[in-house]
Design a protein around this motif. Sequence first.
Motif, PDB file in Angstrom:
ATOM      1  N   LEU A   2     -16.875 -33.971 -52.225  1.00 60.50           N
ATOM      2  CA  LEU A   2     -15.771 -34.251 -51.308  1.00 60.50           C
ATOM      3  C   LEU A   2     -14.939 -34.824 -51.896  1.00 60.50           C
ATOM      4  O   LEU A   2     -15.161 -36.033 -52.472  1.00 60.50           O
ATOM      5  CB  LEU A   2     -16.468 -35.104 -50.115  1.00 60.50           C
ATOM      6  CG  LEU A   2     -15.322 -35.293 -48.850  1.00 60.50           C
ATOM      7  CD1 LEU A   2     -15.150 -33.936 -48.260  1.00 60.50           C
ATOM      8  CD2 LEU A   2     -16.030 -36.084 -48.122  1.00 60.50           C
ATOM      9  N   HIS A   3     -13.438 -34.423 -51.912  1.00 62.20           N
ATOM     10  CA  HIS A   3     -12.392 -35.182 -52.599  1.00 62.20           C
ATOM     11  C   HIS A   3     -11.122 -34.787 -51.904  1.00 62.20           C
ATOM     12  O   HIS A   3     -10.891 -33.761 -51.349  1.00 62.20           O
ATOM     13  CB  HIS A   3     -12.146 -34.361 -53.990  1.00 62.20           C
ATOM     14  CG  HIS A   3     -11.190 -34.907 -54.825  1.00 62.20           C
ATOM     15  ND1 HIS A   3     -10.989 -36.380 -55.336  1.00 62.20           N
ATOM     16  CD2 HIS A   3      -9.862 -34.483 -55.367  1.00 62.20           C
ATOM     17  CE1 HIS A   3     -10.201 -36.627 -56.059  1.00 62.20           C
ATOM     18  NE2 HIS A   3      -9.087 -35.486 -55.801  1.00 62.20           N
ATOM     19  N   GLU A   5      -6.819 -36.032 -51.886  1.00 63.02           N
ATOM     20  CA  GLU A   5      -6.058 -36.509 -52.813  1.00 63.02           C
ATOM     21  C   GLU A   5      -4.620 -36.565 -51.997  1.00 63.02           C
ATOM     22  O   GLU A   5      -4.244 -35.511 -51.741  1.00 63.02           O
ATOM     23  CB  GLU A   5      -5.852 -35.615 -54.083  1.00 63.02           C
ATOM     24  CG  GLU A   5      -5.350 -36.350 -55.037  1.00 63.02           C
ATOM     25  CD  GLU A   5      -5.479 -35.645 -56.467  1.00 63.02           C
ATOM     26  OE1 GLU A   5      -6.558 -35.071 -56.796  1.00 63.02           O
ATOM     27  OE2 GLU A   5      -4.436 -35.417 -57.031  1.00 63.02           O
ATOM     28  N   THR A  22      -6.744 -41.119 -50.698  1.00 65.80           N
ATOM     29  CA  THR A  22      -7.550 -40.370 -51.954  1.00 65.80           C
ATOM     30  C   THR A  22      -8.672 -40.924 -51.997  1.00 65.80           C
ATOM     31  O   THR A  22      -9.049 -42.272 -51.989  1.00 65.80           O
ATOM     32  CB  THR A  22      -6.762 -40.904 -53.095  1.00 65.80           C
ATOM     33  OG1 THR A  22      -5.384 -39.970 -53.081  1.00 65.80           O
ATOM     34  CG2 THR A  22      -7.388 -40.243 -54.327  1.00 65.80           C
ATOM     35  N   LEU A  23      -9.705 -40.196 -52.059  1.00 67.32           N
ATOM     36  CA  LEU A  23     -11.175 -40.513 -52.187  1.00 67.32           C
ATOM     37  C   LEU A  23     -11.961 -39.350 -52.699  1.00 67.32           C
ATOM     38  O   LEU A  23     -11.710 -38.200 -52.513  1.00 67.32           O
ATOM     39  CB  LEU A  23     -11.750 -40.988 -50.568  1.00 67.32           C
ATOM     40  CG  LEU A  23     -11.604 -39.956 -49.612  1.00 67.32           C
ATOM     41  CD1 LEU A  23     -13.202 -38.945 -49.667  1.00 67.32           C
ATOM     42  CD2 LEU A  23     -11.823 -40.595 -48.200  1.00 67.32           C
ATOM     43  N   THR A  24     -13.205 -39.872 -53.206  1.00 68.66           N
ATOM     44  CA  THR A  24     -14.263 -38.723 -53.974  1.00 68.66           C
ATOM     45  C   THR A  24     -15.379 -39.325 -53.250  1.00 68.66           C
ATOM     46  O   THR A  24     -15.903 -40.499 -53.577  1.00 68.66           O
ATOM     47  CB  THR A  24     -13.985 -38.875 -55.522  1.00 68.66           C
ATOM     48  OG1 THR A  24     -12.453 -38.456 -55.626  1.00 68.66           O
ATOM     49  CG2 THR A  24     -15.161 -37.850 -55.824  1.00 68.66           C
ATOM     50  N   LEU A  25     -16.097 -38.514 -52.506  1.00 65.84           N
ATOM     51  CA  LEU A  25     -17.637 -38.872 -52.365  1.00 65.84           C
ATOM     52  C   LEU A  25     -18.434 -37.892 -53.220  1.00 65.84           C
ATOM     53  O   LEU A  25     -18.278 -36.611 -53.106  1.00 65.84           O
ATOM     54  CB  LEU A  25     -17.639 -38.494 -50.767  1.00 65.84           C
ATOM     55  CG  LEU A  25     -18.739 -38.975 -49.994  1.00 65.84           C
ATOM     56  CD1 LEU A  25     -18.886 -40.604 -50.362  1.00 65.84           C
ATOM     57  CD2 LEU A  25     -18.713 -38.684 -48.662  1.00 65.84           C
ATOM     58  N   ALA A  26     -19.284 -38.513 -53.881  1.00 69.03           N
ATOM     59  CA  ALA A  26     -20.163 -37.935 -55.130  1.00 69.03           C
ATOM     60  C   ALA A  26     -21.155 -37.391 -54.186  1.00 69.03           C
ATOM     61  O   ALA A  26     -21.725 -37.935 -53.240  1.00 69.03           O
ATOM     62  CB  ALA A  26     -20.512 -38.718 -56.209  1.00 69.03           C
ATOM     63  N   GLU A  29     -24.345 -39.606 -52.540  1.00 70.53           N
ATOM     64  CA  GLU A  29     -23.575 -40.990 -52.495  1.00 70.53           C
ATOM     65  C   GLU A  29     -24.133 -41.512 -50.819  1.00 70.53           C
ATOM     66  O   GLU A  29     -23.940 -40.601 -50.148  1.00 70.53           O
ATOM     67  CB  GLU A  29     -22.052 -41.016 -52.775  1.00 70.53           C
ATOM     68  CG  GLU A  29     -21.746 -42.298 -53.008  1.00 70.53           C
ATOM     69  CD  GLU A  29     -20.117 -42.396 -53.543  1.00 70.53           C
ATOM     70  OE1 GLU A  29     -19.608 -43.235 -53.552  1.00 70.53           O
ATOM     71  OE2 GLU A  29     -19.757 -41.328 -53.843  1.00 70.53           O
ATOM     72  N   SER A  60     -10.817 -30.836 -50.921  1.00 74.57           N
ATOM     73  CA  SER A  60     -11.887 -30.042 -51.453  1.00 74.57           C
ATOM     74  C   SER A  60     -13.165 -30.474 -50.865  1.00 74.57           C
ATOM     75  O   SER A  60     -13.414 -31.671 -50.876  1.00 74.57           O
ATOM     76  CB  SER A  60     -11.757 -29.960 -53.027  1.00 74.57           C
ATOM     77  OG  SER A  60     -12.103 -31.101 -53.547  1.00 74.57           O
ATOM     78  N   ASP A  65     -11.568 -25.515 -52.526  1.00 70.63           N
ATOM     79  CA  ASP A  65     -10.309 -26.071 -52.001  1.00 70.63           C
ATOM     80  C   ASP A  65     -10.079 -25.385 -50.654  1.00 70.63           C
ATOM     81  O   ASP A  65      -9.917 -24.311 -50.361  1.00 70.63           O
ATOM     82  CB  ASP A  65      -9.103 -25.496 -52.973  1.00 70.63           C
ATOM     83  CG  ASP A  65      -7.643 -26.047 -52.598  1.00 70.63           C
ATOM     84  OD1 ASP A  65      -7.677 -26.662 -51.588  1.00 70.63           O
ATOM     85  OD2 ASP A  65      -7.006 -25.956 -53.669  1.00 70.63           O
ATOM     86  N   THR A 189     -25.582 -36.683 -48.555  1.00 74.11           N
ATOM     87  CA  THR A 189     -24.458 -37.642 -48.990  1.00 74.11           C
ATOM     88  C   THR A 189     -24.323 -38.096 -47.571  1.00 74.11           C
ATOM     89  O   THR A 189     -24.177 -37.295 -46.587  1.00 74.11           O
ATOM     90  CB  THR A 189     -23.312 -36.934 -49.497  1.00 74.11           C
ATOM     91  OG1 THR A 189     -23.785 -36.317 -50.656  1.00 74.11           O
ATOM     92  CG2 THR A 189     -22.390 -37.831 -49.842  1.00 74.11           C
TER      93      THR A 189
END
Lengths: 224, 292
Positions: A2-3, A5, A22-26, A29, A60, A65, A189
């Motif tokens: 999950l991203h 921006e 803005t975040l990124t979930l790997a 996680e 995304s 996307d 996640t």
Amino acid sequence: MLHLENVGMRYGMGREVLSDVTLTLAPGEFRFLTGPSGAGKTSLLKLLYLAERPSRGLMSMFGRDLALTPRQELPALRRRIGVVFQEFRLLDHLSAYENVALPLRIAGRKPAEYREDVEELLSWVGLGDRMQARPPTLSGGEKQRVAIARAVVAKPDLLLADEPTGSIDPDMGERLLRLFVELNRLGTTVLIATHDRHLVESLGVREWRLSGGSLHEVPQKGRS
Amino acid sequence: MAARAPLLPDEHEGEWSLTGVIAVMCFLACLTLGIALAVSRASAVWSEGLSGTGTILVPADGLVSPEDGARAVADAVRRLPGIAEVRIVSRAESDDMLRPWLGNVSLDGLPLPVLVAVSFEGSARPANAEMEAIVAAASPGALWDDHGVWREDLQRLSAMLSAISLGVLVLIALAAVATIVFATRAGLESHREIVEVLHHIGARNQFIAHEFERRFLLLGLKAGALGLLLAVGVLLLFANTDMLASGGEFYLPRLSLAASDWPWLVAVPLATSLIATVTARLTVMRVIGRMP
């Protein structure tokens, strides 16, 4: 996984409830999302479970996307997400069992294939003897457990929970948190929005804090 | 574990009133179609009967007696090719034909024309102009009527009734579509929470639409069957009404349905449920399609 921006979001022509997030979930996680009431936690979760669309920015999910993803492909993405809604959102005319089985039914699974799993899960969340009860006859805590069971029953890739332990006593809260941890260990996640500091500190996982629609990472202290 | 519960709760009150409205529409559609079929059949039978016959009218104002004139005309026509039968209509029969209009009064002494009924066989019949010439030569003043005016009027009336029936059926279908669109939207609104939850947990639009489709299919079949039963009852009542069944004493064509007409009536409730199902599906798909 999950991203986001510079994502902004507003309802209709109103003010932005989320600004430049803005975040990124790997994958794999486990995160908490905290913040005061009205900070935008529920709005951010709505974006993440695809109930709302961003007003601006890039988003995304599962490598897609979302701006370029055709609408007809969104249900398949949603089925990879388990959601615990803040207000439970159970279907009142269905039993607890049927509510929990709903994601599997939607996915086209046969009742014989999932009956055992659903019954086992309901027993695990302490509702083994309330399977045929309808939501209007359940207490707030019982409804919340049904909602959690519904969110995890299909073993989603991403679990989003909005105040999942708000109506539950501490012992059951801890038991459900163990369920989330176990799911996370198996690869799901997890992002949990909560006010409950005890819950956040009991796990010591990373935390995002939303304030006035802006998101920032909370520096970790102690174990990770 | 019992069979899976429907994802939309039962709605007895609203559903019964909607079933009633659709049943009335189906009843009107069946009745319109039934009457149109009966009229069309009667018109075809009458027209076919008229097309194979003709009538010679020998007036009573000639130099010879109309009976002599009729015999002369009949003899002349009998010799022509394609003639199946030539029959002089007796005075008693003529009086019977006039009785519905004149009542039970004595017609003796009235200078009534004599009619000669002619029927043809096959298609090799004399042309109208030939018939007119032969009839006039055999009995001056006698007239040939090939029933063409009647037949054309009848065909025009039948075509007009068919067009009106078709128009009424289209209007009923449009009204049914509008009613179902309205009911589906109301159903979506009253089940908004359920639809949203299904949408958010990943149900495809078709899956949600299918729930509504199934409901409207059953409703359409139930309402359609009810409307059909009522219409069949009324049509059977019509068929057994003396005047319509026999044509009455004014020689109207007999109004009744043939065995081959009934499947068309049975098709009405099937079409109703199809319209209900497709309309519900399209409405749900359009409304859900607007969700984020």
